[in-house]
Design a protein around this motif. Structure first.
Motif, PDB file in Angstrom:
ATOM      1  N   GLU A 113      16.986   6.776   7.654  1.00  0.00           N
ATOM      2  CA  GLU A 113      16.270   5.847   8.523  1.00  0.00           C
ATOM      3  C   GLU A 113      16.032   6.501   9.880  1.00  0.00           C
ATOM      4  OE1 GLU A 113      18.630   2.369   8.785  1.00  0.00           O
ATOM      5  OE2 GLU A 113      18.170   1.673   6.747  1.00  0.00           O
ATOM      6  N   GLN A 114      14.801   6.433  10.355  1.00  0.00           N
ATOM      7  CA  GLN A 114      14.453   6.937  11.681  1.00  0.00           C
ATOM      8  C   GLN A 114      14.665   5.815  12.695  1.00  0.00           C
ATOM      9  OE1 GLN A 114      12.974  10.192  12.831  1.00  0.00           O
ATOM     10  NE2 GLN A 114      13.911   9.185  14.584  1.00  0.00           N
ATOM     11  N   HIS A 115      15.551   6.009  13.650  1.00  0.00           N
ATOM     12  CA  HIS A 115      15.814   5.022  14.695  1.00  0.00           C
ATOM     13  C   HIS A 115      15.097   5.443  15.975  1.00  0.00           C
ATOM     14  CE1 HIS A 115      19.132   2.583  12.798  1.00  0.00           C
ATOM     15  NE2 HIS A 115      19.035   3.597  11.949  1.00  0.00           N
ATOM     16  N   PHE A 116      14.508   4.459  16.649  1.00  0.00           N
ATOM     17  CA  PHE A 116      13.726   4.762  17.852  1.00  0.00           C
ATOM     18  C   PHE A 116      13.646   3.527  18.729  1.00  0.00           C
ATOM     19  CE2 PHE A 116      11.011   3.627  14.289  1.00  0.00           C
ATOM     20  CZ  PHE A 116      10.286   2.566  14.795  1.00  0.00           C
ATOM     21  N   LEU A 117      13.215   3.745  19.962  1.00  0.00           N
ATOM     22  CA  LEU A 117      12.906   2.675  20.902  1.00  0.00           C
ATOM     23  C   LEU A 117      11.389   2.575  21.017  1.00  0.00           C
ATOM     24  CD1 LEU A 117      15.444   3.422  23.795  1.00  0.00           C
ATOM     25  CD2 LEU A 117      15.673   1.707  21.985  1.00  0.00           C
ATOM     26  N   LYS A 118      10.883   1.359  20.986  1.00  0.00           N
ATOM     27  CA  LYS A 118       9.437   1.180  21.120  1.00  0.00           C
ATOM     28  C   LYS A 118       9.145   0.232  22.270  1.00  0.00           C
ATOM     29  CE  LYS A 118       8.919  -2.521  17.681  1.00  0.00           C
ATOM     30  NZ  LYS A 118       8.234  -2.916  16.426  1.00  0.00           N
ATOM     31  N   ILE A 134      12.620  -1.895  23.036  1.00  0.00           N
ATOM     32  CA  ILE A 134      13.466  -2.523  22.022  1.00  0.00           C
ATOM     33  C   ILE A 134      13.738  -1.508  20.920  1.00  0.00           C
ATOM     34  CG2 ILE A 134      12.640  -4.857  22.468  1.00  0.00           C
ATOM     35  CD1 ILE A 134      10.833  -4.614  20.038  1.00  0.00           C
ATOM     36  N   GLN A 135      14.924  -1.634  20.312  1.00  0.00           N
ATOM     37  CA  GLN A 135      15.317  -0.690  19.258  1.00  0.00           C
ATOM     38  C   GLN A 135      14.790  -1.149  17.912  1.00  0.00           C
ATOM     39  OE1 GLN A 135      19.425   0.386  19.335  1.00  0.00           O
ATOM     40  NE2 GLN A 135      19.359   1.532  17.426  1.00  0.00           N
ATOM     41  N   ASP A 136      14.331  -0.183  17.115  1.00  0.00           N
ATOM     42  CA  ASP A 136      13.798  -0.472  15.793  1.00  0.00           C
ATOM     43  C   ASP A 136      14.083   0.722  14.889  1.00  0.00           C
ATOM     44  OD1 ASP A 136      12.599  -1.753  13.715  1.00  0.00           O
ATOM     45  OD2 ASP A 136      10.615  -1.909  14.637  1.00  0.00           O
ATOM     46  N   SER A 137      13.820   0.563  13.607  1.00  0.00           N
ATOM     47  CA  SER A 137      14.052   1.648  12.650  1.00  0.00           C
ATOM     48  C   SER A 137      13.006   1.592  11.554  1.00  0.00           C
ATOM     49  CB  SER A 137      15.459   1.556  12.040  1.00  0.00           C
ATOM     50  OG  SER A 137      15.611   0.364  11.308  1.00  0.00           O
ATOM     51  N   LEU A 144      15.364   8.296  18.722  1.00  0.00           N
ATOM     52  CA  LEU A 144      16.804   8.367  18.927  1.00  0.00           C
ATOM     53  C   LEU A 144      17.472   9.316  17.939  1.00  0.00           C
ATOM     54  CD1 LEU A 144      17.568   4.591  19.529  1.00  0.00           C
ATOM     55  CD2 LEU A 144      17.206   6.371  21.226  1.00  0.00           C
ATOM     56  N   GLY A 145      17.061   9.247  16.671  1.00  0.00           N
ATOM     57  CA  GLY A 145      17.670  10.108  15.666  1.00  0.00           C
ATOM     58  C   GLY A 145      17.481   9.545  14.274  1.00  0.00           C
ATOM     59  N   VAL A 146      18.103  10.217  13.307  1.00  0.00           N
ATOM     60  CA  VAL A 146      17.988   9.851  11.896  1.00  0.00           C
ATOM     61  C   VAL A 146      19.384   9.482  11.377  1.00  0.00           C
ATOM     62  CG1 VAL A 146      17.346  10.620   9.589  1.00  0.00           C
ATOM     63  CG2 VAL A 146      16.013  11.376  11.576  1.00  0.00           C
ATOM     64  N   LYS A 147      19.455   8.327  10.723  1.00  0.00           N
ATOM     65  CA  LYS A 147      20.710   7.864  10.132  1.00  0.00           C
ATOM     66  C   LYS A 147      20.636   8.075   8.625  1.00  0.00           C
ATOM     67  CE  LYS A 147      23.736   3.820   9.919  1.00  0.00           C
ATOM     68  NZ  LYS A 147      23.897   2.398  10.314  1.00  0.00           N
ATOM     69  N   ARG A 148      21.561   8.887   8.096  1.00  0.00           N
ATOM     70  CA  ARG A 148      21.604   9.195   6.666  1.00  0.00           C
ATOM     71  C   ARG A 148      22.825   8.518   6.043  1.00  0.00           C
ATOM     72  NH1 ARG A 148      17.897  13.217   5.765  1.00  0.00           N
ATOM     73  NH2 ARG A 148      17.324  14.472   7.592  1.00  0.00           N
ATOM     74  N   ILE A 149      22.570   7.751   4.976  1.00  0.00           N
ATOM     75  CA  ILE A 149      23.633   7.028   4.285  1.00  0.00           C
ATOM     76  C   ILE A 149      23.651   7.484   2.833  1.00  0.00           C
ATOM     77  CG2 ILE A 149      24.547   4.771   3.638  1.00  0.00           C
ATOM     78  CD1 ILE A 149      23.059   3.573   5.973  1.00  0.00           C
TER      79      ILE A 149
END
Length: 344
Positions: free
Chosen positions: A86-91, A99-102, A164-169
């Motif tokens: 998931e790519q996390h970012f502020l828009k 606001i934070q979104d993904s 912000l970055g990438v969250k890998r699960i």
């Protein structure tokens, strides 16, 4: 006006009722399935029953595979591996704040042939990803921050984004996990026994025992039942309240109408007495009809109406009642100004 709240509660109660019935029905079905204590007994049971006869059973054992998957991040060995990124970012929103979104970048799943092993025999499991109750263990959860650069930061800012970055699960069904499987048992021509989704019946893959599954389904069936009863009572209350308010409103309108008609009749009687003392050249028939109409305020029904609403132009209330209104009682338009009138 339609009572949305009451209807929503009643529809929710119906949905919960059917969910409760479904859970209770599944619990009863699980009670009737054939329980196999040892996997080696399943082949004998199939030979006795018939290879083509649908036989729904429940078996238990530990997960195993001849070709397990080596997980990339967690280092675990599993038979089912799901990876998401998931790519996390502020828009930048319309209000001017961040606001934070993904957003999902990657979703993939790998599965290899696997079986249950109790130390005496093996039973292969087919189609477990579509079974009820399958929960994969979170093997790894890593957040990789985005690299910082002037050019990238400028482009992102112009687009209204801040990466912000990438969250890998990584989720996995590890080898050695104890499982209970409920499904249709079949045996092929080479003697391999497997469990798959039945054409009609339950298909469960869970880390709980069969008794725990039955208890959980029964508990959820009771919870759905009680929730359905609660929503039903509350929905009926809202509908009854709305109906009562509607009846009382209609009754108030009828009483108001009777009072207006009584006031009109009284005013007409006074006008007739006054006309009897005048000459025959008195007011015309049109004027007489107008005098029959009451000049009372539609709110208090006591004072004569003497105020004009601007901008609609209606005149139906006295000044005392008009001071408490924000909308015209006749057309429901907003009142910007109230002008007092004087009669001669």
């Amino acid at each position: 006006m339609v009572p949305i709240g009451g209807l929503t509660c009643c529809l929710s109660a119906a949905a919960l009722y059917f969910l409760g019935r479904s859970s209770g029905r599944d619990a009863e079905v699980l009670k009737s399935v054939t329980r196999v204590n040892q996997l080696k007994e399943l082949a004998q049971l199939l030979d006795t029953a018939c290879k083509v006869l649908p036989l729904v059973v429940t078996v238990s054992g530990r997960v195993g595979s001849d070709t397990p998957i080596n997980c990339e991040y967690s280092g675990l060995r599993g038979v089912i591996v799901e990876q998401t990124a998931e790519q996390h970012f502020l828009k930048h929103n319309d209000a001017g704040s961040w606001i934070q979104d993904s957003a999902l970048m990657l979703s993939m799943c790998k599965e290899v042939p696997w079986y249950l092993d109790d130390g005496a025999a093996r039973v292969h499991v087919v189609g477990a990803r579509g079974a009820t109750g399958l929960v994969l263990t979170v093997g790894s959860e890593v957040f990789e921050e985005s690299g910082r650069s002037l050019v990238r930061g400028t482009l992102d800012y112009l687009q209204g984004l801040k990466m912000l970055g990438v969250k890998r699960i990584e989720r996995v069904l590890p080898t050695g996990t104890p499982l209970t499987v409920v499904g249709e048992a079949v045996k092929d021509d080479v003697g391999t026994v497997r469990i798959q989704r039945p054409h009609k019946g339950p298909f469960y893959v869970s880390d709980k025992t069969i008794d725990q599954l039955i208890a959980n389904l029964g508990k959820w069936a009771r919870l759905y039942k009680y929730a359905s009863m609660g929503f039903t009572v509350f929905g009926v209350y809202l509908l009854a309240k709305h109906a009562f308010q509607y009846i009382m409103e209609r009754k108030r309108h009828w009483e108001m109408r009777k009072r207006v008609l009584a006031a009109a009749a009284k005013r007409a009687g006074q006008d007739e007495e006054g006309l009897n003392g005048k000459s025959e050249s008195g007011p015309s028939d049109h004027t007489k009809k107008e005098r029959l109409m009451p000049d009372l305020c539609v709110i208090c029904l006591e004072q004569d109406y003497n105020s004009v609403f601007v901008p609609c132009g209606h005149m139906c209330c006295c000044m005392a009642c008009s001071s408490h209104l924000t909308n015209c009682p006749l057309c429901r338009r907003r009142i910007d100004q109230v002008v007092k009138t004087f009669r001669h």
